[in-house]
Design an enzyme around this catalytic site. Structure first.
Site, short mmCIF file in Angstrom:
data_model
loop_
_atom_site.label_atom_id
_atom_site.label_comp_id
_atom_site.label_asym_id
_atom_site.label_seq_id
_atom_site.Cartn_x
_atom_site.Cartn_y
_atom_site.Cartn_z
CG LEU A 118 63.17 3.99 20.96
CD1 LEU A 118 62.96 2.86 19.95
CD2 LEU A 118 61.84 4.27 21.64
CG ASP A 124 42.89 6.12 11.81
OD1 ASP A 124 42.08 6.00 12.75
OD2 ASP A 124 42.59 6.64 10.72
CG HIS A 166 40.50 2.24 21.57
ND1 HIS A 166 41.01 2.82 20.44
CD2 HIS A 166 39.28 2.78 21.76
CE1 HIS A 166 40.13 3.70 19.96
NE2 HIS A 166 39.06 3.68 20.74
C1 FPP Z 1 42.62 5.76 16.49
O1 FPP Z 1 41.73 4.76 16.08
C2 FPP Z 1 43.22 5.41 17.78
C3 FPP Z 1 43.12 6.15 18.90
C4 FPP Z 1 42.41 7.43 18.97
C5 FPP Z 1 43.72 5.69 20.18
C6 FPP Z 1 45.02 4.98 20.05
C7 FPP Z 1 45.49 4.58 21.40
C8 FPP Z 1 46.10 3.41 21.68
C9 FPP Z 1 46.43 2.38 20.68
C10 FPP Z 1 46.56 3.17 23.10
C11 FPP Z 1 47.99 3.57 23.17
C12 FPP Z 1 48.53 3.61 24.53
C13 FPP Z 1 49.82 3.95 24.74
C14 FPP Z 1 50.34 3.99 26.12
C15 FPP Z 1 50.73 4.30 23.65
P1 FPP Z 1 40.20 5.15 15.86
O2 FPP Z 1 39.48 4.92 17.16
O3 FPP Z 1 40.10 6.55 15.34
O4 FPP Z 1 39.76 4.10 14.79
P2 FPP Z 1 38.65 4.30 13.67
O5 FPP Z 1 39.19 5.34 12.70
O6 FPP Z 1 38.57 2.95 13.04
O7 FPP Z 1 37.39 4.72 14.35
#
Ligand code: FPP
Length: 254
Positions: A140, A29, A46
């Site tokens: 893993l 997050d 992201h």
């Molecule tokens: C939450 O941060 C994050 C997500 C909803 C997406 C996470 C996805 C990735 C890191 C890509 C991963 C890809 C693979 C293949 C594993 P948020 O957007 O809710 O952040 P905020 O709370 O600050 O708005």
């Protein structure tokens, strides 16, 4: 630039570690806030989040963690604006395509957990390809939770049980073990360490069944600032926890 702080970090190496959690689950997050804080669009957060994921995956492999599950897209994330949803869909697929060979070479077995029927055919094709390609790997186990929700998983588990035949399940003596066979991925061990970054302290519908006795670790860092070294810190905290699973630590403890 000053070197990253190593305060609180014990450098762990495979072999000299006792009690490395067998299954670590991570709620990644804070991507959006990380980007906005730097005056960047959320999508950059992201993108940076993928680098953090790669760093953590490498470290987990080095430390001998047997199973890692990351929350890449929840059943609730569809509520985000279409542009962001589309971006996350593309990012997931492109990351899988880009990393497929390296995952294979590193002996990682990839599984995707979540509801598949709402995903487009291009993503499904990529998921099937990477799962198939890595299916005989023995290192893993990487579970990517994508279009995943813990409650929906429990509903799907019940549907699986109801549609199974009676030789497979003894409905009158339904056990936790028998129920667990109907999870999206029944192979993985219970979550031992659940990490959430970004300062929030909740589970957000992640692995509700599998995390019943997980140790929870909350980091104030936004996900793009989390890395392998931060993972070591979390493991170090985990190793100092008393895990009693509802019992007593030692016989006779009062
Ligand atoms: C939450 O941060 C994050 C997500 C909803 C997406 C996470 C996805 C990735 C890191 C890509 C991963 C890809 C693979 C293949 C594993 P948020 O957007 O809710 O952040 P905020 O709370 O600050 O708005």
């Amino acid at each position: 630039m000053s070197p990253p702080s190593t305060e609180g970090v014990i450098n762990l190496n495979k072999g000299d570690i006792m009690d490395v959690p067998s299954h670590i689950a991570i709620i990644m997050d804070g991507n959006g806030r990380w980007a906005v804080g730097k005056g960047l669009p959320r999508t950059k957060g992201h993108l940076a989040g993928v680098d953090a994921f790669e760093s953590v995956l490498r470290k987990a492999g080095d430390l001998g963690v047997s199973c890692l599950t990351v929350y890449a897209f929840s059943t609730e994330n569809w509520k985000r604006p279409d542009r962001e949803v589309n971006f996350l869909m593309h990012l997931f697929r492109n990351t899988l395509i880009k990393q497929a060979k390296e995952l294979f070479r590193n002996n990682v077995r990839v599984k995707v957990i979540g509801r598949r029927d709402e995903l487009n055919s291009a993503i499904l094709k990529t998921i099937n390809h990477v799962e198939e390609m890595t299916s005989n790997n023995k290192g893993l186990l990487l579970n990517l939770a994508f279009n995943y929700g813990g409650r929906v998983e429990i509903i799907d588990m019940l549907k699986g049980i109801i549609s199974s035949n009676e030789d497979e399940v003894d409905f009158n003596n339904l056990s936790e073990k028998a129920m667990s066979q109907y999870l999206y991925n029944p192979e993985f061990p219970e979550v031992e360490l659940m990490i959430r970054t970004g300062g929030e302290k909740r589970l957000s519908n992640f692995l509700l069944w599998q995390s019943a006795y997980a140790e929870l670790y909350f980091s104030e860092k936004y996900w793009p600032d989390f890395d392998g070294q931060e993972l070591e810190k979390a493991i170090n905290v985990f190793q100092k926890r008393d895990r009693k699973f509802g019992g007593l630590k030692e016989k006779g403890d009062i």
